[in-house]
Design a protein around this motif. Sequence first.
Motif, PDB file in Angstrom:
ATOM      1  N   VAL A 404       0.842  -1.198   0.000  1.00 28.99           N
ATOM      2  CA  VAL A 404       0.000   0.000   0.000  1.00 28.99           C
ATOM      3  C   VAL A 404       0.878   1.250   0.000  1.00 28.99           C
ATOM      4  CG1 VAL A 404      -1.807   1.249   1.228  1.00 28.99           C
ATOM      5  CG2 VAL A 404      -1.818  -1.252   1.208  1.00 28.99           C
ATOM      6  N   ASP A 405       1.661   1.423   1.058  1.00 25.08           N
ATOM      7  CA  ASP A 405       2.586   2.557   1.162  1.00 25.08           C
ATOM      8  C   ASP A 405       3.876   2.072   1.801  1.00 25.08           C
ATOM      9  OD1 ASP A 405       1.083   4.770   0.140  1.00 25.08           O
ATOM     10  OD2 ASP A 405      -0.190   4.628   1.909  1.00 25.08           O
ATOM     11  N   ASN A 406       4.988   2.446   1.182  1.00 24.50           N
ATOM     12  CA  ASN A 406       6.292   2.036   1.678  1.00 24.50           C
ATOM     13  C   ASN A 406       7.163   3.270   1.867  1.00 24.50           C
ATOM     14  OD1 ASN A 406       8.604   0.735   2.392  1.00 24.50           O
ATOM     15  ND2 ASN A 406       8.924  -0.314   0.446  1.00 24.50           N
ATOM     16  N   PRO A 407       7.380   3.718   3.108  1.00 21.84           N
ATOM     17  CA  PRO A 407       8.204   4.920   3.323  1.00 21.84           C
ATOM     18  C   PRO A 407       9.658   4.771   2.899  1.00 21.84           C
ATOM     19  CG  PRO A 407       6.887   4.396   5.271  1.00 21.84           C
ATOM     20  CD  PRO A 407       6.796   3.223   4.356  1.00 21.84           C
ATOM     21  N   VAL A 408      10.154   3.542   2.752  1.00 19.71           N
ATOM     22  CA  VAL A 408      11.565   3.339   2.397  1.00 19.71           C
ATOM     23  C   VAL A 408      11.676   2.642   1.049  1.00 19.71           C
ATOM     24  CG1 VAL A 408      12.430   3.347   4.761  1.00 19.71           C
ATOM     25  CG2 VAL A 408      11.552   1.221   3.799  1.00 19.71           C
ATOM     26  N   GLU A 409      10.732   2.887   0.137  1.00 21.29           N
ATOM     27  CA  GLU A 409      10.742   2.185  -1.150  1.00 21.29           C
ATOM     28  C   GLU A 409      11.889   2.683  -2.033  1.00 21.29           C
ATOM     29  OE1 GLU A 409       7.066   2.847  -3.112  1.00 21.29           O
ATOM     30  OE2 GLU A 409       7.405   4.984  -3.432  1.00 21.29           O
ATOM     31  N   THR A 410      12.383   1.779  -2.857  1.00 22.79           N
ATOM     32  CA  THR A 410      13.438   2.103  -3.809  1.00 22.79           C
ATOM     33  C   THR A 410      12.825   2.609  -5.110  1.00 22.79           C
ATOM     34  OG1 THR A 410      13.445  -0.162  -4.657  1.00 22.79           O
ATOM     35  CG2 THR A 410      14.905   0.315  -2.801  1.00 22.79           C
ATOM     36  N   SER A 411      13.668   3.061  -6.018  1.00 26.85           N
ATOM     37  CA  SER A 411      13.159   3.584  -7.295  1.00 26.85           C
ATOM     38  C   SER A 411      12.500   2.483  -8.117  1.00 26.85           C
ATOM     39  CB  SER A 411      14.306   4.220  -8.089  1.00 26.85           C
ATOM     40  OG  SER A 411      15.344   3.283  -8.311  1.00 26.85           O
ATOM     41  N   LYS A 412      13.034   1.259  -8.032  1.00 26.21           N
ATOM     42  CA  LYS A 412      12.429   0.145  -8.761  1.00 26.21           C
ATOM     43  C   LYS A 412      11.047  -0.180  -8.198  1.00 26.21           C
ATOM     44  CE  LYS A 412      13.295  -4.618 -10.208  1.00 26.21           C
ATOM     45  NZ  LYS A 412      14.203  -5.802 -10.105  1.00 26.21           N
ATOM     46  N   GLN A 413      10.926  -0.202  -6.883  1.00 30.51           N
ATOM     47  CA  GLN A 413       9.625  -0.461  -6.259  1.00 30.51           C
ATOM     48  C   GLN A 413       8.629   0.646  -6.604  1.00 30.51           C
ATOM     49  OE1 GLN A 413      10.982  -0.739  -2.204  1.00 30.51           O
ATOM     50  NE2 GLN A 413      10.836  -2.972  -2.177  1.00 30.51           N
ATOM     51  N   ARG A 414       9.118   1.883  -6.661  1.00 29.59           N
ATOM     52  CA  ARG A 414       8.237   2.996  -7.003  1.00 29.59           C
ATOM     53  C   ARG A 414       7.699   2.851  -8.421  1.00 29.59           C
ATOM     54  NH1 ARG A 414      11.685   6.924  -7.912  1.00 29.59           N
ATOM     55  NH2 ARG A 414      11.256   6.785 -10.131  1.00 29.59           N
ATOM     56  N   ARG A 415       8.562   2.454  -9.363  1.00 27.77           N
ATOM     57  CA  ARG A 415       8.124   2.283 -10.751  1.00 27.77           C
ATOM     58  C   ARG A 415       7.115   1.146 -10.868  1.00 27.77           C
ATOM     59  NH1 ARG A 415      13.697   3.220 -11.845  1.00 27.77           N
ATOM     60  NH2 ARG A 415      14.062   0.977 -12.052  1.00 27.77           N
ATOM     61  N   GLU A 416       7.375   0.042 -10.176  1.00 26.22           N
ATOM     62  CA  GLU A 416       6.437  -1.084 -10.227  1.00 26.22           C
ATOM     63  C   GLU A 416       5.085  -0.706  -9.627  1.00 26.22           C
ATOM     64  OE1 GLU A 416       8.266  -4.368  -8.316  1.00 26.22           O
ATOM     65  OE2 GLU A 416       9.660  -4.781  -9.955  1.00 26.22           O
ATOM     66  N   LYS A 417       5.118   0.038  -8.542  1.00 29.03           N
ATOM     67  CA  LYS A 417       3.865   0.465  -7.921  1.00 29.03           C
ATOM     68  C   LYS A 417       3.096   1.423  -8.835  1.00 29.03           C
ATOM     69  CE  LYS A 417       1.953   2.782  -3.913  1.00 29.03           C
ATOM     70  NZ  LYS A 417       2.212   3.616  -2.736  1.00 29.03           N
ATOM     71  N   GLU A 418       3.821   2.288  -9.539  1.00 28.33           N
ATOM     72  CA  GLU A 418       3.166   3.223 -10.457  1.00 28.33           C
ATOM     73  C   GLU A 418       2.455   2.484 -11.581  1.00 28.33           C
ATOM     74  OE1 GLU A 418       4.316   7.313 -12.899  1.00 28.33           O
ATOM     75  OE2 GLU A 418       5.860   6.146 -11.896  1.00 28.33           O
ATOM     76  N   VAL A 419       3.108   1.461 -12.137  1.00 32.49           N
ATOM     77  CA  VAL A 419       2.489   0.666 -13.198  1.00 32.49           C
ATOM     78  C   VAL A 419       1.263  -0.076 -12.668  1.00 32.49           C
ATOM     79  CG1 VAL A 419       2.848  -1.283 -14.765  1.00 32.49           C
ATOM     80  CG2 VAL A 419       4.639   0.436 -14.504  1.00 32.49           C
ATOM     81  N   GLN A 420       1.397  -0.674 -11.481  1.00 29.66           N
ATOM     82  CA  GLN A 420       0.275  -1.403 -10.900  1.00 29.66           C
ATOM     83  C   GLN A 420      -0.911  -0.473 -10.609  1.00 29.66           C
ATOM     84  OE1 GLN A 420      -0.331  -4.609 -10.285  1.00 29.66           O
ATOM     85  NE2 GLN A 420       1.595  -5.274 -11.188  1.00 29.66           N
ATOM     86  N   SER A 421      -0.624   0.716 -10.098  1.00 28.31           N
ATOM     87  CA  SER A 421      -1.719   1.639  -9.789  1.00 28.31           C
ATOM     88  C   SER A 421      -2.415   2.124 -11.062  1.00 28.31           C
ATOM     89  CB  SER A 421      -1.193   2.830  -8.981  1.00 28.31           C
ATOM     90  OG  SER A 421      -0.163   3.492  -9.676  1.00 28.31           O
ATOM     91  N   LEU A 422      -1.669   2.273 -12.157  1.00 29.22           N
ATOM     92  CA  LEU A 422      -2.297   2.651 -13.433  1.00 29.22           C
ATOM     93  C   LEU A 422      -3.152   1.519 -13.985  1.00 29.22           C
ATOM     94  CD1 LEU A 422       0.605   4.607 -15.165  1.00 29.22           C
ATOM     95  CD2 LEU A 422      -1.678   5.496 -14.672  1.00 29.22           C
ATOM     96  N   LEU A 423      -2.682   0.276 -13.818  1.00 20.30           N
ATOM     97  CA  LEU A 423      -3.475  -0.863 -14.284  1.00 20.30           C
ATOM     98  C   LEU A 423      -4.745  -1.024 -13.448  1.00 20.30           C
ATOM     99  CD1 LEU A 423      -0.631  -3.479 -14.924  1.00 20.30           C
ATOM    100  CD2 LEU A 423      -2.013  -2.316 -16.648  1.00 20.30           C
ATOM    101  N   ASN A 424      -4.652  -0.697 -12.163  1.00 20.95           N
ATOM    102  CA  ASN A 424      -5.796  -0.862 -11.260  1.00 20.95           C
ATOM    103  C   ASN A 424      -6.594   0.426 -11.084  1.00 20.95           C
ATOM    104  OD1 ASN A 424      -4.985  -3.525 -10.793  1.00 20.95           O
ATOM    105  ND2 ASN A 424      -3.639  -2.911  -9.112  1.00 20.95           N
ATOM    106  N   LYS A 425      -6.401   1.391 -11.955  1.00 20.75           N
ATOM    107  CA  LYS A 425      -7.081   2.680 -11.833  1.00 20.75           C
ATOM    108  C   LYS A 425      -8.599   2.500 -11.901  1.00 20.75           C
ATOM    109  CE  LYS A 425      -7.564   5.657 -15.198  1.00 20.75           C
ATOM    110  NZ  LYS A 425      -7.369   6.699 -16.224  1.00 20.75           N
ATOM    111  N   LEU A 426      -9.296   3.142 -10.976  1.00 17.50           N
ATOM    112  CA  LEU A 426     -10.752   3.053 -10.938  1.00 17.50           C
ATOM    113  C   LEU A 426     -11.371   4.150 -11.799  1.00 17.50           C
ATOM    114  CD1 LEU A 426     -11.277   2.445  -7.119  1.00 17.50           C
ATOM    115  CD2 LEU A 426     -11.201   0.752  -8.939  1.00 17.50           C
ATOM    116  N   GLN A 427     -12.514   3.841 -12.374  1.00 14.08           N
ATOM    117  CA  GLN A 427     -13.220   4.809 -13.207  1.00 14.08           C
ATOM    118  C   GLN A 427     -13.978   5.808 -12.331  1.00 14.08           C
ATOM    119  OE1 GLN A 427     -12.935   5.028 -16.577  1.00 14.08           O
ATOM    120  NE2 GLN A 427     -11.403   3.427 -16.265  1.00 14.08           N
TER     121      GLN A 427
END
Length: 534
Positions: A404-427
């Motif tokens: 959900v939220d990771n205060p110590v996330e790396t740049s790779k984790q941030r990119r993966e989360k961004e892709v996942q959130s775009l795929l799971n975007k609600l209308q």
Amino acid sequence: MASAKPAAEQKAMEGGEQEALDEMEKKVHKYSRGKAAYLGTLRDKKLKGQLAAREKLYGHSAKAAVQTEKWLLPTEGGYLEPDDDGLEKTYRYQQTSLREDVDLLSSRKPFDMILPLLGPYTLGYTGNGRYMVVGGRKGHVAMMDMLNLELVKEFQVRETVRDVAFLHNEQLYAVAQKKYPYIYNRHGTEIHCLKEHGKSLKLQFLEKHFLLSSINSFGQLHYQDISTGEMVANYRTGLGRTDVMRVNPYNAVIGLGHAGGKVTMWKPTSVKPLVTMLCHSGPVTAIAFDRGGHLMATAGVDRKVKIWDLRKYEVINSYAARAQSLDFSQKGLLACSNGSQVEIFRDTGGQDYKIYMKHRMVKGYQIGKVLFRPYEDVLGIGHSMGLSAILVPGSGEPNFDTFVDNPVETSKQRREKEVQSLLNKLQPETIMLNPNMIATVRPSRKKEKKTKKEIEEEMEDAVEAAKSIEFKKKTKGRSKASKRAKKREEEVLKAKRPFLEQHKENDGRPDKKQRVSEEIELPKALQRFAKSRQ
């Protein structure tokens, strides 16, 4: 003496085990489903065995939940607790004393940043609480890494800044400037100018829907999808200019406070507000929503702070206080700012909020915004002379979920989360007051009328069934072919009658009323108005 030492050690071990068992029992009681049912009076052996097995299963599940909590929720939150004598009050505890009692890492989190020339300041945090963006009224914009206490970027836009808000992560943030809102990246580069929004006063971002919402000086509410750039909605509130705006984190409904004392709630697919509540007798100055979405706090010029239950739209409590800014923490603490003082309230049970902490700034500082930092026991304060942060024990969620939220996330984790959130975007259509209604079947309010074709098909089946009826043979000429045909016709007409009535109702042509041939005798006073028969 040698034999006494192992005996003492064994006794200490037994005492430690007993304490662990007592603590385990307390936690098991938290997850239990109440007192077990008494099965002694049951006579049915089969039912008794089934219920006993079910109670045993409930006990195992409670113990499994305690073990899961031990591994997945290792950190426990703590509050300021007064002594049992009742003389000590938590709101008398000062920040200087608090810094001396906490650990070294926590003592570095509070700060006072004096910037007297470019204020007053507003601020915003990312969802994981690591980054903070600040905006000064006179054009100063800066982004900071709060974990390492480093300045990422600061620049001067040379025009008025009214509000700032992060988008889906720290890579992009929006700034409401003099004429239009602008979007910048973390390096301070201007990415977009959102001219459709106009002169925006407040900004809010809907994370699950990738919608940037703004309210401008004409009272227009805008929703723009930042993933596609499409303007989803643009509505006039019809209640005048307002700069009081918050998003409900539970259902993504936008709440607006107006000058007439009303609070309206909006979604992008509705031209009219979902809810209109008269909350105060004067203008609304601040509004905040609880993390669970069922509590709302409002403050008005009438010097009242009210707590509302959004399930019944009723006032739970009302307090005599002034507040220019309100905010709920992740654990339910409520922060109120009034002039140069901040007051934090805590729920003591049953939504009964009592004063928990107080903090007074230097005399003359006017606090503009208070905002709790996610996953930290810190309250950020934007005021007329800069920025400050104070410690508020028990305000932040002590355990975070990295999905959900990771205060110590790396740049790779941030990119993966961004892709996942775009795929799971609600209308935008999924925004509603009760999000639990999604994926359920809406019950029909009234009976649906059948089509003409369906009525004709059912009538044909009924006629065929009426024709196939076999009549009992009777003597003395009552079973003649003509009599049987007449009876069959009567059955067919009886079967057709309800379908013909349905057909008339669907056509909207009810039977015409027959004229009454007999004259109705009118009273003497009305006889002169009657039409004469020709």
